[in-house]
Design a protein around this motif. Structure first.
Motif, mmCIF file in Angstrom:
data_model
loop_
_atom_site.group_PDB
_atom_site.id
_atom_site.type_symbol
_atom_site.label_atom_id
_atom_site.label_comp_id
_atom_site.label_asym_id
_atom_site.label_seq_id
_atom_site.Cartn_x
_atom_site.Cartn_y
_atom_site.Cartn_z
ATOM 1 N N ASP A 305 0.850 -1.183 0.000
ATOM 2 C CA ASP A 305 0.000 0.000 0.000
ATOM 3 C C ASP A 305 0.891 1.239 0.000
ATOM 4 O O ASP A 305 2.121 1.142 -0.083
ATOM 5 C CB ASP A 305 -0.954 -0.018 1.196
ATOM 6 N N THR A 350 -6.132 4.325 1.534
ATOM 7 C CA THR A 350 -5.302 4.707 2.671
ATOM 8 C C THR A 350 -6.138 5.268 3.818
ATOM 9 O O THR A 350 -5.684 5.302 4.962
ATOM 10 C CB THR A 350 -4.262 5.754 2.222
ATOM 11 N N ARG A 400 -3.148 1.236 9.507
ATOM 12 C CA ARG A 400 -3.363 0.357 8.352
ATOM 13 C C ARG A 400 -4.546 -0.593 8.552
ATOM 14 O O ARG A 400 -5.340 -0.822 7.630
ATOM 15 C CB ARG A 400 -2.087 -0.441 8.085
ATOM 16 N N THR A 403 -7.999 0.645 7.529
ATOM 17 C CA THR A 403 -8.189 1.255 6.216
ATOM 18 C C THR A 403 -9.094 0.425 5.319
ATOM 19 O O THR A 403 -9.312 -0.773 5.530
ATOM 20 C CB THR A 403 -6.838 1.448 5.504
#
Length: 500
Positions: A305, A350, A400, A403
């Motif tokens: 990512d 994100t 993270r 997300t």
């Protein structure tokens, strides 16, 4: 009476490797020692899809005078009519064989065994690399004599370029009617980089004289010592692997743990082991399934990512590697420019799941973001501003797991693991092929989008076929998806097996 023939030498080298210098050295050496010499070149295609071919012919001046005139020398090499082929890289040696420039009856082939991957190899969706062992075996069979070793490494060790190493190997082969002193005098007459060139020349001369065929010595495998981490939580994970999993799978699992701690944190690596424990609990002899799932699950859980990409681009080891590859001197300044073009999709992925999905489904906010990201931009990561900008993005890994991207990837991973577990009960070989389908999901941006699309297509075919699907058929579908980024070969394979 057979007419005298020139010495015919073909050089295959890529840009920046000094192929032209090498050809000029051979010409200069010939002319300085009683030969008529000529060199020509046929440029290769840019961006590493083919090397430039330099062609040199040498004809004794005394013979030319006895013949009553200057010889007519060829402008390019012909198949089956070359005495010496010099290749700066293993694939180029293979290309020379493919073109017919290397023959068992005549040709001495001198080549480096290192690889510089071609555009076709790099751009393949799967592992598109040509197997070096096959290349070596094929070229060895084709040549009368084959001198090879890692000449890029020899050049690096000498602080020179590969052309000097090839020149030394050519001298050491003894195939040309010139002494070592005549070779070295040629380098000295050039007047540029003489000392490192002579050092590289000498090392290569000795390797060629010693009959070094580049084959690595076979050494007994030494078991790697078990890691002894200091952090209690990490040590607990290592002990769990050693206690709860078969010894044959432990190295892969420990590497997965290391990768995921680096990617996220200890708890995330613990989730990896939880998932692998379920695979290990499947009844039967499932060592291969355990290995393949361990490898591909670790890769999938460390998906690329924006935070991951930013972290990789700002690591100290990367700056050190680039400085080494560019051979930056202490008094030189290195600037690294990164081309970044985040799309709306990456920005939404994100963000926290709810916000990301809202933005993707909005109208005006979506248009504003798309307008802002319409063009890419260059960020200089070697500058303080650019470095801090990417480090800020890298620090977003702490969020993270909340997300939109994580939710999507986690859902696919769980479905994949469920399919593997269910399939392993009735067809272990098919389960292994299913585990390897993770290879389709990789990269980020457009690459990831295409991979997911192909993966979903293959999974729909898998669900449609059910238990009747043969392992070889699933493997064929996966290979077709990896062979063509546009999906045409995959669609053809689906039609062929009545799974479209």
């Amino acid at each position: 009476m057979t007419a005298a023939q020139p010495i015919k030498i073909a050089i295959l080298a890529m840009g920046g490797e000094g192929g032209g210098v090498l050809a000029d050295w051979i010409v200069d050496m010939g002319e300085a020692n009683g030969y008529v010499a000529q060199t020509t070149s046929v440029p290769g295609v840019a961006q590493r899809t083919g090397a430039t071919i330099y062609y040199v012919e040498l004809y004794p001046l005394a013979q030319a005078e006895a013949d009553g005139g200057r010889p007519v020398l060829a402008l390019m090499p012909l198949p089956g009519d070359v005495d010496v082929v010099l290749a700066s890289e293993l694939m180029e040696a293979g290309r020379a064989v493919q073109r017919g420039l290397v023959t068992q009856e005549r040709t001495t082939l001198i080549a480096s065994t290192h690889r510089v991957f071609s555009i076709a190899e790099k751009s393949a969706l799967g592992d598109g690399r040509v197997e070096s062992g096959q290349l070596l075996a094929h070229t060895a069979r084709a040549a009368k004599r084959f001198i090879r070793f890692d000449m890029a490494q020899a050049a690096e060790a000498s602080g020179s370029v590969i052309s000097a190493v090839l020149f030394g190997a050519l001298a050491g082969s003894g195939v040309l009617p010139f002494s070592r002193a005549q070779f070295e005098s040629t380098i000295e007459r050039g007047g540029v980089g003489v000392k490192p060139s002579l050092k590289a020349f000498g090392a290569a001369f000795d390797r060629a004289q010693g009959g070094d065929d580049g084959e690595p010595a076979v050494q007994a495998a030494v078991a790697a010592p078990a890691p002894q981490p200091r952090h209690p939580a990490v040590r607990a994970l290592v002990e769990r692997v050693q206690r709860s999993f078969p010894e044959a799978a432990q190295n892969l699992l420990l590497e997965g743990v290391r990768r995921l701690i680096d990617y996220q944190d200890v708890a995330y690596a613990g989730l990896y082991l939880d998932r692998m424990a379920a695979v290990a609990a499947i009844p039967g002899d499932n060592q291969r399934l355990l290995d393949e799932t361990a490898r591909h699950l670790a890769l999938w859980m460390s998906y690329e990512d924006t935070a991951r990409v930013a972290a990789l681009k700002t690591r100290a080891t990367r700056f050190e590697r680039v400085r080494g590859e560019a051979r930056v001197q202490p008094d030189q300044v290195l600037a690294i420019n990164e081309y970044m073009h985040p799309r709306l999709q990456e920005i939404c992925e994100t963000l926290p799941g709810g916000i990301g999905r809202w933005l993707m489904g909005s109208t005006l906010p979506k248009k504003l973001v798309e307008r802002f990201t319409q063009h890419g931009r260059v960020i200089q990561t070697s500058s303080l501003r650019g470095y801090l900008m990417l480090r800020t993005v890298a620090a977003m890994k702490r969020w993270r797991l909340s997300t939109m991207r994580y939710a999507d990837e986690n859902r696919r991973i769980e479905q994949w693991l469920q399919r593997i577990a269910a399939t392993a009960q009735r067809n272990p070989e098919l389960a292994v092929e299913l585990a390897q389908c993770q290879r389709l999901v990789k990269g980020y941006s457009d690459t990831h989008e295409r991979g997911v699309r192909n993966y979903d297509t293959v999974m729909r075919a898998f669900e449609r076929a059910g238990a009747a699907l043969a392992p070889a058929t699933l493997r064929e579908l996966r290979d077709a998806a990896l062979a063509d980024e546009h999906g045409h070969k995959l669609q053809a394979a689906l039609v062929q097996h009545a799974l479209a």
